[in-house]
Design a protein around this motif. Structure first.
Motif, PDB file in Angstrom:
ATOM      1  N   SER A 169      -4.967   4.256  -2.051  1.00 28.27           N
ATOM      2  CA  SER A 169      -4.655   5.639  -2.393  1.00 28.27           C
ATOM      3  C   SER A 169      -5.830   6.564  -2.125  1.00 28.27           C
ATOM      4  CB  SER A 169      -4.246   5.745  -3.855  1.00 28.27           C
ATOM      5  OG  SER A 169      -5.308   5.346  -4.673  1.00 28.27           O
TER       6      SER A 169
ATOM      7  N   GLN B  89       0.817  -1.207   0.000  1.00 30.52           N
ATOM      8  CA  GLN B  89       0.000   0.000   0.000  1.00 30.52           C
ATOM      9  C   GLN B  89       0.857   1.266   0.000  1.00 30.52           C
ATOM     10  OE1 GLN B  89      -2.679   0.155   3.268  1.00 30.52           O
ATOM     11  NE2 GLN B  89      -3.603   2.084   2.643  1.00 30.52           N
ATOM     12  N   HIS B  90       1.929   1.301   0.714  1.00 27.52           N
ATOM     13  CA  HIS B  90       2.724   2.531   0.808  1.00 27.52           C
ATOM     14  C   HIS B  90       3.490   2.818  -0.491  1.00 27.52           C
ATOM     15  CE1 HIS B  90       5.864  -0.391   1.851  1.00 27.52           C
ATOM     16  NE2 HIS B  90       6.745   0.545   1.524  1.00 27.52           N
TER      17      HIS B  90
ATOM     18  N   GLN C 109       0.739   4.681  -2.934  1.00 32.56           N
ATOM     19  CA  GLN C 109      -0.076   5.725  -2.325  1.00 32.56           C
ATOM     20  C   GLN C 109      -0.452   6.837  -3.309  1.00 32.56           C
ATOM     21  OE1 GLN C 109      -1.202   5.430   0.776  1.00 32.56           O
ATOM     22  NE2 GLN C 109      -2.381   7.315   0.659  1.00 32.56           N
TER      23      GLN C 109
END
Length: 162
Positions: free
Chosen positions: A159, A133-134, A137
């Motif tokens: 996001s 996920q990071h 983003q």
């Protein structure tokens, strides 16, 4: 977990090796046909003609006296005629082999394209990668594949939570 979910997981876990082996089989079949097309095996008639030519030239070489020159020349002419016959036979054989292998290669190519299309449609909705996920983003919406679709896909990438 239900029994249906377990069965789905087992099928999906076997799908990747199945696809791999299908694609590899088509690649090997294509390669094998191309190799066979390049080096068609020698036939009995071709080997017989080569043997006759070699024998005629060997006999012609034994006639080295001036009195046997006519016989040697006659044998060399016969050998040249056999070489011409061999060249014509090889050209005809090469053309025949090329046409038959071209047909097989076309059939394999069409089948390969159809199999790839079927596999692409079969696995169209399956995810091919999982990204943290990071890392996505700022670009989650572009990478999700469903730009104008539901927000559930976008929020799953992290996001644009919605």
């Amino acid at each position: 977990m239900g029994e249906g979910e377990i069965l789905d997981e087992q099928i999906s876990s076997l799908a990747a090796p199945f696809v791999f082996f299908v694609v590899i089989a088509f690649q090997f079949a294509t390669k094998r046909l191309q190799d066979l097309k390049k080096g068609a095996s020698k036939t009995d008639k071709e080997m017989q003609l080569r043997g006759e030519i070699k024998q005629l030239l060997k006999e012609a070489a034994t006639y080295s006296q001036p009195s046997t020159f006519a016989q040697a020349a006659k044998l060399r002419r016969m050998a040249a005629a056999k070489e011409k016959e061999l060249a014509n036979y090889q050209a005809h054989l090469t053309q025949e082999v090329k046409q038959s292998y071209d047909l097989y290669l076309k059939v394999i190519f069409i089948t390969k394209v159809l199999i790839h299309i079927v596999l692409a449609l079969w696995f169209w909705s399956s995810p091919v990668a999982s990204v943290s996920q990071h890392l996505v983003q700022p670009f989650g919406r572009l990478l999700s594949g469903k730009i104008w679709g539901s927000t559930a896909t976008v929020s799953r990438l992290g996001s644009y939570p919605g």
